[in-house]
Design an enzyme around this catalytic site. Structure first.
Site, mmCIF file in Angstrom:
data_model
loop_
_atom_site.group_PDB
_atom_site.id
_atom_site.type_symbol
_atom_site.label_atom_id
_atom_site.label_comp_id
_atom_site.label_asym_id
_atom_site.label_seq_id
_atom_site.Cartn_x
_atom_site.Cartn_y
_atom_site.Cartn_z
ATOM 1 N N SER A 49 0.776 -1.235 0.000
ATOM 2 C CA SER A 49 0.000 0.000 0.000
ATOM 3 C C SER A 49 0.811 1.290 0.000
ATOM 4 O O SER A 49 0.261 2.366 -0.274
ATOM 5 C CB SER A 49 -0.948 0.002 1.207
ATOM 6 O OG SER A 49 -0.212 -0.233 2.385
ATOM 7 N N GLU A 74 -3.867 -1.227 6.847
ATOM 8 C CA GLU A 74 -4.170 0.203 6.791
ATOM 9 C C GLU A 74 -5.481 0.503 7.513
ATOM 10 O O GLU A 74 -6.301 -0.379 7.738
ATOM 11 C CB GLU A 74 -4.266 0.661 5.326
ATOM 12 C CG GLU A 74 -2.986 0.473 4.523
ATOM 13 C CD GLU A 74 -1.827 1.347 4.995
ATOM 14 O OE1 GLU A 74 -2.062 2.331 5.724
ATOM 15 O OE2 GLU A 74 -0.678 1.040 4.629
ATOM 16 N N LEU A 138 7.238 -5.728 3.733
ATOM 17 C CA LEU A 138 6.662 -5.248 4.995
ATOM 18 C C LEU A 138 7.661 -4.368 5.732
ATOM 19 O O LEU A 138 8.855 -4.652 5.744
ATOM 20 C CB LEU A 138 6.311 -6.421 5.913
ATOM 21 C CG LEU A 138 5.187 -7.362 5.498
ATOM 22 C CD1 LEU A 138 4.954 -8.399 6.590
ATOM 23 C CD2 LEU A 138 3.908 -6.596 5.212
ATOM 24 N N TYR A 234 22.199 1.811 11.593
ATOM 25 C CA TYR A 234 21.446 1.007 10.643
ATOM 26 C C TYR A 234 22.077 -0.369 10.434
ATOM 27 O O TYR A 234 21.702 -1.334 11.083
ATOM 28 C CB TYR A 234 21.220 1.737 9.291
ATOM 29 C CG TYR A 234 20.102 1.050 8.533
ATOM 30 C CD1 TYR A 234 18.783 1.464 8.641
ATOM 31 C CD2 TYR A 234 20.358 -0.108 7.791
ATOM 32 C CE1 TYR A 234 17.754 0.758 8.022
ATOM 33 C CE2 TYR A 234 19.336 -0.815 7.170
ATOM 34 C CZ TYR A 234 18.041 -0.370 7.286
ATOM 35 O OH TYR A 234 17.030 -1.077 6.690
#
Ligand SMILES: NC(=O)c1ccc[n+]([C@@H]2O[C@H](COP(=O)([O-])OP(=O)(O)OC[C@H]3O[C@@H](n4cnc5c(N)ncnc54)[C@H](O)[C@@H]3O)[C@@H](O)[C@H]2O)c1
Length: 396
Positions: A49, A74, A138, A234
């Site tokens: 999305s 969502e 995801l 990171y």
């Protein structure tokens, strides 16, 4: 209602349905302008999305005329309260796909759960028979483990020592120093549980067990590496451990798909403004400098340009898929060019609150951030009444 942006830190509480629609239309136009891609025809996108997953869905549908099933998590709208942007993006995507005569259905729910997996499998069985491309995109802060019932929370922390460096509040432009305490306790295990490869493998295992993978099926998950500047928080931090796990899982999945000649890849993508990346300290300052340099060099890309290149030049070019020494596809190649990184490292030393607007592309960062929520698009009348109650046409 008249919908305005309401910012709270690195989140915007509102989203504009017409702006999100414009964003989808722009991305579709871009894909069409680049010509047909001889890619997969039945595609499942998990995390479809927003960001890279959305760009993947658009690239498959409008580049390869593919039937797509999109899974995402969502918030639908209620009277007087806008939906989350991914909802409006998906509504606009389906509208355009259906107009073009393309199959497109969506499932809204927790992709980590057994229920949503089963629902998706049933839909593939009923409508498509099998899929030949599965994009795993995801980005989530939490995962309820489907077998243990444990709620894992991912954290963005360095490992082994406190990390101190510059960061920017991209709303105010204030550059400051932040210190992030190192991970402790089960932080690493929890982050790996959320953003590592276990769930990706669970999806592929479940699809294979039900014979829903076409011969030669390909699955791709997205990863990030980045420069030494952001390494401590990171790639060498907790999230990096999760990405190591995700990348290792590609090999396990490929082994498990040997009998159907299937393959799993990780694609390392470029740093971009998404809801996920704006939450990571230090990254917004890096991105604002990166954008400046890449735009100057004429090599800047957004999610849609990245995925178009991934599909056209790597996955579906008809040639052998080029990978690095660790088997990864690299579309972060332009970001990681030594000349680009040298310039950023120099600017990084110089950046202050006073000069960042000139040294970096703070404006570009802000504009992309607004765009995520459907704000700031040419051709949209933001002063006009908008209908927040937009539905997704084929949603389960
Ligand atoms: N943004 C970057 O700079 C960048 C760079 C390289 C790689 N990546 C990777 O790309 C992948 C996607 O990231 P993004 O930046 O596009 O993120 P994003 O936040 O834009 O998209 C995340 C997607 O996951 C979905 N999602 C989240 N939790 C879910 C759940 N429980 N169930 C179902 N759907 C869920 C959301 O609905 C959305 O569709 C991640 O693996 C990320 O690490 C991002």
């Amino acid at each position: 209602m008249i919908i305005e942006p309401r910012m709270r830190g690195f989140i915007c509480l509102t989203a504009h349905p017409d702006g999100c629609e414009q964003n989808i239309k722009n991305q579709i136009e871009y894909i069409k302008s680049k010509g047909a891609i001889n890619g997969a025809k039945k595609v499942l996108v998990i995390g479809a999305s927003t960001g890279f997953g959305l760009a993947s869905r658009i690239s498959s549908a409008f580049g390869s005329n593919a039937a797509t099933i999109g899974v995402f998590f969502e918030k639908p709208p209620t009277e007087g309260r806008t939906a989350s942007p991914g909802w409006y993006n998906s509504a606009a995507f389906e509208k355009e796909a259906h107009k073009a005569g393309l199959y497109a259905k969506s499932i809204n729910g927790d992709a980590f759960s057994n229920e949503i997996k089963k629902q998706t499998l049933d839909l593939i069985k009923a409508d498509l028979g099998q899929v030949d491309l599965i994009i795993y995109s995801l980005a989530s802060p939490v995962r309820m483990h489907p077998t243990t019932g444990i709620l894992h929370r991912s954290v963005l922390k360095p490992i082994g020592g406190t990390f101190t460096n510059k960061t920017v509040d991209f709303h105010s432009g204030k550059v400051s120093e932040i210190s992030i305490e190192p991970s402790s306790g089960d932080d690493i295990e929890n982050t790996v549980a959320v953003m590592g490869g276990e769930d990706w493998k669970m999806w592929i295992d479940a699809l294979k067990a039900e014979n829903l993978l076409a011969p030669g099926a390909t699955t791709v998950a997205y990863s990030y590496i980045g420069p030494s500047l952001t390494e401590a928080v990171y790639r060498k931090g907790t999230i990096g451990r999760a990405k190591d796990d995700l990348e290792a899982t590609a090999f396990t999945i490929t082994d498990s798909l040997a009998d159907i000649d299937g393959k799993a890849y990780v694609s390392v993508n470029k740093a971009l403004v998404t809801q996920a990346s704006s939450a990571i300290p230090v990254i917004p300052l890096y991105i604002s400098l990166l954008y400046k340099i890449m735009k100057e060099e004429g090599i800047h890309e957004g999610c849609i340009e990245q995925i178009q290149r991934l599909y056209a030049d790597r996955l579906f070019s008809g040639k052998e898929i080029p990978t690095d020494e660790k088997g990864r596809i690299r579309v972060d190649d332009w970001e990681m060019r030594p000349d680009v990184q040298e310039k950023i490292a120099k600017l990084w030393q110089e950046a202050t609150t006073e000069n960042l607007a000139d040294l970096g592309d703070l404006e570009g960062y802000r504009s992309d951030f607004h765009n995520l929520f459907g704000f700031g698009f040419a051709g949209v009348d933001y002063k006009a009444e908008a209908n927040e109650m937009v539905g997704v046409e084929s949603i389960a």
